[in-house]
Write an enzyme that holds these catalytic residues in place. Structure first.
Site, PDB file in Angstrom:
ATOM      1  N   GLN A 501       0.816  -1.219   0.000  1.00 42.32           N
ATOM      2  CA  GLN A 501       0.000   0.000   0.000  1.00 42.32           C
ATOM      3  C   GLN A 501       0.847   1.265   0.000  1.00 42.32           C
ATOM      4  O   GLN A 501       0.317   2.359   0.085  1.00 42.32           O
ATOM      5  CB  GLN A 501      -0.986  -0.030   1.179  1.00 42.32           C
ATOM      6  CG  GLN A 501      -0.428   0.331   2.561  1.00 42.32           C
ATOM      7  CD  GLN A 501       0.279  -0.785   3.291  1.00 42.32           C
ATOM      8  OE1 GLN A 501       1.116  -1.478   2.736  1.00 42.32           O
ATOM      9  NE2 GLN A 501      -0.004  -0.939   4.566  1.00 42.32           N
ATOM     10  N   ALA A 540      -7.726  -1.820  10.002  1.00 39.50           N
ATOM     11  CA  ALA A 540      -8.750  -0.773  10.097  1.00 39.50           C
ATOM     12  C   ALA A 540      -8.349   0.509   9.359  1.00 39.50           C
ATOM     13  O   ALA A 540      -8.724   1.601   9.771  1.00 39.50           O
ATOM     14  CB  ALA A 540      -9.075  -0.474  11.563  1.00 39.50           C
ATOM     15  N   LYS A 730      -7.117  11.284   5.706  1.00 37.97           N
ATOM     16  CA  LYS A 730      -7.883  10.258   6.414  1.00 37.97           C
ATOM     17  C   LYS A 730      -7.368   8.885   5.991  1.00 37.97           C
ATOM     18  O   LYS A 730      -6.604   8.769   5.035  1.00 37.97           O
ATOM     19  CB  LYS A 730      -9.366  10.363   6.020  1.00 37.97           C
ATOM     20  CG  LYS A 730     -10.049  11.670   6.386  1.00 37.97           C
ATOM     21  CD  LYS A 730     -11.499  11.673   5.869  1.00 37.97           C
ATOM     22  CE  LYS A 730     -12.263  12.885   6.406  1.00 37.97           C
ATOM     23  NZ  LYS A 730     -13.699  12.862   5.978  1.00 37.97           N
ATOM     24  N   VAL A 732      -7.732   5.422   4.098  1.00 37.72           N
ATOM     25  CA  VAL A 732      -8.463   5.110   2.865  1.00 37.72           C
ATOM     26  C   VAL A 732      -8.342   3.656   2.426  1.00 37.72           C
ATOM     27  O   VAL A 732      -9.005   3.249   1.470  1.00 37.72           O
ATOM     28  CB  VAL A 732      -7.980   5.985   1.679  1.00 37.72           C
ATOM     29  CG1 VAL A 732      -8.219   7.460   1.982  1.00 37.72           C
ATOM     30  CG2 VAL A 732      -6.503   5.738   1.358  1.00 37.72           C
ATOM     31  N   GLU A 734      -9.327   0.574   2.973  1.00 37.93           N
ATOM     32  CA  GLU A 734     -10.380  -0.389   2.661  1.00 37.93           C
ATOM     33  C   GLU A 734     -11.523   0.222   1.865  1.00 37.93           C
ATOM     34  O   GLU A 734     -12.434  -0.493   1.419  1.00 37.93           O
ATOM     35  CB  GLU A 734     -10.911  -0.991   3.979  1.00 37.93           C
ATOM     36  CG  GLU A 734      -9.892  -1.905   4.624  1.00 37.93           C
ATOM     37  CD  GLU A 734     -10.220  -2.175   6.089  1.00 37.93           C
ATOM     38  OE1 GLU A 734     -10.761  -3.256   6.376  1.00 37.93           O
ATOM     39  OE2 GLU A 734      -9.911  -1.304   6.934  1.00 37.93           O
TER      40      GLU A 734
END
Lengths: 777, 777
Positions: A501, A540, A730, A732, A734
């Site tokens: 990621q 999460a 913020k 992102v 998922e």
């Protein structure tokens, strides 16, 4: 208004681009240690069986075999491969909005390292370590297991019936846990009475595999002092180390956990997999042992858990939602693993997206004799939206309303509680929907005549709200070190893992921006519990938001030291200085300055007893948890003769707060959309009548390949950065997985009037409904 | 009075005892990387020769050869393998006692990675990298070098004469540097006039090899992003990294230097050895390259430099020393390396041991066509004492005085300046001498009749003063991290290398003591420049004293955090608490307490946003530099027929401030005594008339083996710990090497009246003098 930034927001290459592009990046599987043995696992061919006797003598006598282990050799201690070992907090059902501690029930321990009884086809019965893989495999065949086959049950509804075979002694009716939703509020019965229309239905979600490129691989090695080193893929190096310590009664400090480059994760490495068996083999043999899963073994382990969700929504005449109800049957398979946590999140997500005064939800987690499930990207949210976002469309139809308009009527606003219960600083969901509608031409396309052609066009949409981490439900403890080199570059030392990621790249951008240096000046160090500070791990979608903040704190401290030293040299005060692009300069007289490298070098080698290795430490714990929002628009074409669905386009408007690296975010969104399309249309396990998984690799389990992908458009909405986020960002990670399935389902309904509530939406299911419709029509 | 301590002062096993005892400790030589090539070096067979032409085509065409490099391929930049790259400070000759900065002359750069001209037999001319060692060696033979042989000179006195072959263009008369001693004081001429006796003589020191177990080994590997990783033995990881960066025009941060377990050092790895060639080969081939020296190659590199020292001492009738003079010829060999630094220390040590108002010293560093020298344990001090401590005995004899008494008359006291010029907190040399004299029975044994037997007994002694690091001559910047695990154990993260001196074990003891945990709770992390903070490296016996202090600072910070958190739980204030043996308790009510592990675990997993990974950082720069003192007593037996010397006993009374681990200190002292005996009696290079080193491995170069060793007694004097030292400790690493040679020489003189001033004292030299004496007597 965005600030003027030099590194953040730029489309920079991934931090490990060179290594991966040249094939030199080292993965766990590449590690070879002297004397290393190869481990292999023997699994049960029966879905449910008592083990009467295991004769391992023949296997033990095979030359080259160094250990054969069974239940007798493992700790007599139940564990849960997913246990986070944290104090978990949830809303107290008796005191709406207050958080209370509820640990035990959410981390049921029901598994041994090797099983005392087979509970699914694939349950681990024995393992061997041998000098090579061939001998290890031969040894497996020489282990003689005498099974007493027991009746088995694969369907969760059957499993709950009296008289069904009991899978775990403690679990009556095979229900591991009954979960009332702690966030229930108002009076749902009254809410449904007030409603003008009620839409309801039972939805079933799909059994999806993570399909990460790299199957589980683990190496365990004890040193002469009894200290254990584990090389293994992990999203939670510290939590996994602690869990292993607990299982093997070792102090945490006697374990060193190293995670190399990882070939994906998507939740797979949030749980243990090969590690405990590997440790037992290493301990028994006194040598390093490598356990490398085949793709088939990997498929036999955790999958997305499936839900049977019976939902209902009540809507007043004016379009206001009056009541929401969800009753869940969580089908966990043979062991508990993540059952309750994804289920809790499912209910929270279902109840949290829209304003609604009356909510009731509850769940049962059920055992069956199929393989256990795990936590997959989307983690309950995907499953909740499958139900909720179809119900909204169904209600809108009943009311003759545009489903997009119905959504707009019930949106939360800034200041309202998010699905976690925390007040939201920003809530741009209305803007996100409108941007998407405008971009795709929603009104015009919805109004299109369907005609009577073979291929029918449809458009649908769905929305979601997600999280930037698990706060306030468990501790989110993050740390970062920044340590300067003489040249003005710095080591960024964090425990974060990068599953692909580009987390380490984006936090490097953040560090570089704060420090006023270049991206390539940041050298990332990670993945070794001896070296890096504690970190909660990657779950999460909280990595960037939380670690990014820790990095900002660390970098700010280091920058302060840099400016203070530069101030001495430049004979000004530190607050008159700024640093940009490797240069510290006087704000009022920018030509007066000094390079970061010069300052860092001077600091290290300063003679007058004032030396300093410029260094910053940041520790972060979130207090808000800003939810990202998104709207998915799907356009499809359905072939009414074959039932085939062709997704034409997915438009995703994504509220990201701020994209630290837009290319990274877009890439991550595109990958997630593919997973969303997969679970909606093609991905599913085929488990036969004997409980055997027949779709256990990529030839039998169909993920969307490049040619299956539609046109994708990802719009990053960055107009409302959050003050608590690193440069406004913020979480992102998922987001793209959550609302693609209902958007496609709604589009199919729009195309051909067929609503398939069970994943995946296969041509056969569509055809069947179409035929039934034409028969009755 | 010592404090009551639980870990410090204990005879604990070495930190790496398990790994080394089981053979699992990994050394650089054990590292294998995929695609790794093997490098080999071609050296000159001529002591002095111009290189006319090198034809490398045949070598390049040999299958398996991937690179052949010569002077053409290396940076066109002179370097010095010993360059510390620090601002060096010395006493200003014009302003007695004031420090000034003098860098350049002390770090002469006169070497290329591969030479443009051969200056000694062994000078590096070319190198190859091939897929294995056999092919690499074959390739060396295929390199065709056309030499123009030049006249050569091996003797430093000959080298200084007009008309001698010039070795480096810039160095007239082959003198690289003329060094007046900056600490000269008073008027030596006047001092000698005031003296009742003057003793003088010319002494020559020996060419000793470090003889570390592990020959130089280096692996260099560039990653795809151009970042270089070096695995190599180093006493100065950060300084070496910086030096390499400078040589190859790379930013420091683009180099990662890893040092694994090291098989000894003793100054060898204070300099570069295989690294630069290895880097050029790795760069050229794009693959990892390993360069592993043979013992012969290792012997051809740095040795102890030899001195011709003409010294004089003047003593008044009452025994007061009035003047000291030293004129040094430093024989450096073909390149400069450490020439000036050991020479400066030699003069400082000579001038600093005794009180003396009038001192004059100067030195010339001279090139010859023999192999270059380096810095060996003792580093100038050993050489200074060889001269000074024999002169004292010679003066005492002239005065008819006990040489021990003469020493006692001239000792410095606490408050006086040490040889570094800094005032001393403690100066227990008088006690140290008296303890030794008492223990060995000095008076009685000196009074023994020699008789006329073949074997004659003799006793002698010598004293020394040393340092606890290089302060105030260069920066001594040290750092340590301490990071807690959940179990109350901690990572101790430092850059210190352990060459076998158990530095990492002793600083672990210090950390454990301060933190109130056990020795085994400290897990050491070291040897990777990406991870650890800057450290000056291991030289000048400063490791324990300086890093120990950094560890105390880091541990004190971590302890403060532990006590503060415990105070909350125990509901007292932190200053009411103490921690011992893993338990924090209320001092006034010791039954009330909590374990360190509980506090550490609570801190990490605390839910209420107050989490903390207990952590401390310590940065230390010494301001004092407490000198350790010692007295060596040697008893010998000399065979007057063969000239053979048998050392019967060495007694070493060593002022250590405090022994953190007495076993470690004793072991280190015993090893150093062996090196002292070796250089005195047997160790020396035999370089033949062609400039070829014939004593280039352990079959031809004689170090004392176990059976050659006398009875050893080491008494650790711990009555005067220094307040600036960690638990009172001073630096001790080089102590045992310094005064063993003059003590033995003095004992031989006591036995047979023969004073050999040239190392080593061979039977032949003794016999020759004995014969001359008997001829004249």
């Amino acid at each position: 208004m965005k600030e003027e930034l030099l590194v953040v927001g730029k489309r920079l290459p991934r931090w490990e681009a060179h290594a991966k592009a040249t094939g030199t990046a080292k993965y766990t599987v590449d590690i070879k240690l002297p004397e290393m043995l190869i481990g292999k696992i023997l699994t049960s061919p029966h879905p449910h069986a008592r083990i009467r006797k295991i004769d391992k003598s023949k296997a033990e006598n095979l030359p080259g075999v160094e250990a054969v282990i069974t239940f007798e050799d493992v700790p007599k201690k139940l564990f849960n491969p997913n246990k986070l070992n944290l104090t978990l907090r949830t809303y107290d059902p008796r005191h709406d909005g207050k958080l209370t501690y509820q640990t035990a029930r959410y981390e049921l321990m029901d598994m041994y390292v090797l099983s005392e009884k087979a509970r699914y086809v694939g349950d681990r019965i024995a393992a061997v370590a041998a000098i090579n893989a061939g001998i290890a495999e031969e040894a497996l065949e020489l282990i003689d297991v005498e099974y007493e086959v027991l009746p088995s049950v694969f369907d969760p509804i059957e499993a709950m019936k009296p008289g069904a075979p009991r899978i775990h002694d403690f679990a009556e009716n095979n229900i591991s846990v009954h979960m009332p939703f702690p966030g229930n509020r108002g009076d749902a019965g009254k809410g449904f009475q007030e409603a003008a229309v009620v839409a309801e239905g039972t939805f079933q979600t799909g059994r999806q595999q993570m399909c990460q490129f790299e199957p589980s691989t683990c190496i365990a090695s004890f040193d002469a002092a009894g200290r254990l080193t584990i090389w293994s893929l992990s999203q939670h190096v510290f939590l996994h180390r602690r869990k292993l310590a607990e299982l093997f009664d070792m102090p945490e400090g006697m374990i060193k956990w190293i995670t190399s480059h990882m070939g994906g994760g998507w939740g797979k490495f949030g749980s243990f997999s090969a590690e405990p068996i590997c440790v037992v083999l290493a301990k028994k043999t006194g040598k390093p042992v490598k356990l490398e899963y085949t793709r088939e073994e990997d498929f036999l382990e955790a999958t997305r858990q499936t839900y049977i969700e019976t939902g209902a929504i009540g809507v007043k005449k004016d379009g206001t939602i009056t009541a929401l109800q969800e009753k869940i049957l969580a089908h966990g398979g043979a062991y508990f693993t993540h059952n309750s946590s994804t289920t809790g999140i499912n209910m929270g997500s279902f109840a949290g997206l829209y304003k609604c005064p009356n909510v009731t939800a509850e769940a049962d987690c059920v055992y069956t004799n199929i393989q256990p499930t795990g936590g997959v990207r989307g983690y309950g949210n995907t499953e909740a939206m499958w139900c909720l976002e179809q119900l909204v469309d169904m209600a809108a139809e009943k009311m003759g309303m545009d489903p997009l308009e119905l959504r707009l009527k019930n949106l939360k606003k800034a200041g309202d509680p998010s699905s976690t219960g925390l007040p939201m600083e920003t809530c741009p969901i209305e803007k996100v929907i409108k941007i998407g509608a405008e971009r795709i031409g929603w009104k015009e396309k919805r109004a299109r005549e369907k005609g009577d052609g073979v291929r029918r066009y449809g458009i649908g949409m769905a929305i979601f709200m997600h999280v930037s981490g698990a706060h306030p439900f468990n501790t989110q403890h993050r740390n970062a070190f920044i340590k300067f080199n003489e040249d003005g570059s710095a080591s960024l030392i964090v425990s974060a893992c990068d599953m692909g990621q580009n987390l380490l790249g984006t936090i490097s951008q953040i560090a570089a921006e704060v420090l006023g240096v270049r991206y390539e000046d940041i050298h990332v160090v990670t993945g070794d519990t001896d070296i890096t500070m504690f970190d909660q791990g990657q779950h999460a979608s909280g990595g960037l938001y939380q670690i990014g903040n820790a990095v900002i704190i660390a970098a700010t401290e280091a920058k302060k030291q840099l400016l203070e030293r530069a101030a001495k040299t430049l004979e000004v005060s530190a607050d008159e200085l700024e640093v940009k692009d490797r240069r510290i300069y006087v704000k009022a007289a920018p030509q007066k300055g000094i390079s970061v490298g010069e300052v860092s070098k001077e600091a290290i080698y300063n003679f007058e007893e004032q030396h300093l290795n410029i260094f910053g430490k940041g520790s972060f714990s979130p207090t808000p948890n800003p939810p990202p929002f998104g709207a998915i628009f799907a356009e499809v074409e359905v072939d009414t003769e074959t039932g085939e669905v062709k997704v034409l386009k997915i438009l995703f408007v994504n509220d990201v707060g701020r994209a630290i690296n837009p290319t990274t975010v877009e890439g991550q969104m595109e990958g997630g959309i593919a997973q969303g399309i997969g679970i909606t249309l093609t991905e599913d396990y085929f488990i036969n009548e004997s409980g055997v998984v027949e779709s256990d690799n990529f030839t039998t389990y169909k993920i969307p390949a490049a040619l299956d992908m539609p046109e994708l458009e990802v719009i990053l909405y960055e107009e409302e950065p959050v003050s608590s986020g690193p440069f406004g960002a913020k979480g992102v990670g998922e987001n793209p997985n959550i609302a693609v399935p209902p958007a496609i389902a709604n589009a199919i309904y729009n195309a051909v009037g067929v609503r398939i509530k069970d994943m995946p939406i296969t041509p056969e299911k569509i055809l069947e409904v179409l035929k039934a419709k034409s028969a009755t029509g």
